[in-house]
Scaffold this motif. Structure first.
Motif, short mmCIF file in Angstrom:
data_model
loop_
_atom_site.label_atom_id
_atom_site.label_comp_id
_atom_site.label_asym_id
_atom_site.label_seq_id
_atom_site.Cartn_x
_atom_site.Cartn_y
_atom_site.Cartn_z
N ALA A 1 -5.98 -8.35 7.22
CA ALA A 1 -4.95 -7.42 6.75
C ALA A 1 -3.62 -8.10 6.44
CB ALA A 1 -4.73 -6.30 7.77
N PHE A 2 -3.24 -9.09 7.20
CA PHE A 2 -1.95 -9.75 7.01
C PHE A 2 -2.12 -11.22 6.60
CE2 PHE A 2 -1.49 -6.32 10.11
CZ PHE A 2 -0.54 -5.55 9.46
N ARG B 1 -7.21 -6.10 -1.00
CA ARG B 1 -6.01 -6.91 -0.77
C ARG B 1 -4.96 -6.74 -1.86
NH1 ARG B 1 -7.68 -13.17 -2.03
NH2 ARG B 1 -8.13 -12.83 -4.23
N TRP C 1 -7.21 -19.19 4.04
CA TRP C 1 -6.85 -18.16 5.01
C TRP C 1 -7.94 -17.11 5.13
CZ3 TRP C 1 -3.51 -19.72 8.24
CH2 TRP C 1 -2.54 -20.63 7.85
N TYR D 1 -4.19 -0.09 2.02
CA TYR D 1 -5.19 -0.98 2.62
C TYR D 1 -5.55 -0.49 4.03
CZ TYR D 1 -7.16 -5.42 4.37
OH TYR D 1 -7.97 -6.40 4.92
N LEU D 2 -4.51 -0.26 4.84
CA LEU D 2 -4.76 0.19 6.22
C LEU D 2 -5.33 1.61 6.25
CD1 LEU D 2 -1.64 -1.32 8.01
CD2 LEU D 2 -4.00 -2.19 8.01
N TRP E 1 2.08 -18.48 10.50
CA TRP E 1 3.49 -18.70 10.83
C TRP E 1 3.71 -20.17 11.21
CZ3 TRP E 1 5.68 -19.99 15.64
CH2 TRP E 1 7.08 -19.96 15.67
N LEU F 1 0.05 -2.29 1.47
CA LEU F 1 -0.45 -2.36 2.84
C LEU F 1 -0.81 -0.99 3.40
CD1 LEU F 1 -1.11 -4.09 5.29
CD2 LEU F 1 1.29 -3.89 5.99
N SER G 1 3.06 -17.93 3.87
CA SER G 1 3.57 -16.54 3.77
C SER G 1 2.61 -15.66 3.06
CB SER G 1 4.91 -16.52 3.07
OG SER G 1 4.81 -17.12 1.80
N SER H 1 -6.67 -11.05 13.59
CA SER H 1 -5.50 -10.89 12.74
C SER H 1 -4.26 -11.47 13.40
CB SER H 1 -5.28 -9.41 12.41
OG SER H 1 -4.19 -9.24 11.54
N ALA I 1 -2.22 -14.60 11.95
CA ALA I 1 -0.78 -14.48 11.64
C ALA I 1 0.00 -15.58 12.36
CB ALA I 1 -0.27 -13.10 12.02
#
Length: 163
Positions: A98-99, A48, A106, A55-56, A158, A52, A163, A150, A154
């Motif tokens: 991932a996000f 993390r 979280w 990571y991906l 939101w 990004l 954030s 994911s 997200a």
């Protein structure tokens, strides 16, 4: 279904078995998928911190590696998608997070959402679980469960203004 002594030896006597079993985490006697998902959180804490794209990229490389090692383990044990293969849980868990916003809550919510989708198998997870065989089949359903988790995570973040 428990592993025979020969199957366990077939897994542990080959590097692919160690990788596929999440370095042994998938050999837990109870809930190996959950144990593998929890074990995936350790490398996640390092991942993390990466950009990004990295990571991906690592997640994608692990997916490809997972297809390969799962194919080997399935052939060696003659078991189709055995529960002790948990490299798919690693990829699914990493996709689920991932996000994710910063914070342990979280991570916990992402963990639980991934486990829910992995066990419940809504479409398209159920389709991949039934229709795709071999190493790709082992990996794909968990990757899709991770993507669904994911997306829901997200949406929840939101909604809470995180954030």
């Amino acid at each position: 279904m428990s592993m025979t002594r020969e199957q366990r030896q077939a897994v542990l006597s080959h590097p692919a078995g160690w990788i596929a079993s999440g370095f042994g985490s998938g050999l837990a006697p109870l809930a190996p998928g959950t144990v593998g998902s929890a074990a995936a959180l350790l490398p996640y804490l390092l991942l993390r911190e990466l950009p990004l794209w990295a990571y991906l990229g690592i997640t994608l490389a692990t997916f490809v590696l997972g297809v390969w090692v799962s194919r080997i383990v399935v052939a060696r044990t003659r078991l189709e998608d055995p529960g002790f293969i948990v490299i798919d849980e690693f990829v699914g868990q990493w996709l689920a997070l991932a996000f994710a916003p910063a914070g342990w809550i979280w991570i916990l919510v992402g963990f639980l959402l991934f486990r829910l989708f992995d066990v419940w198998k809504p479409w398209p997870v159920s389709w991949a679980d039934r229709a795709v065989d071999g190493g790709l089949g082992v990996m794909l359903d968990d990757a899709l469960a991770g993507v669904l988790a994911s997306a829901l995570l997200a949406l929840a973040a939101w909604g809470w203004g995180a954030s």
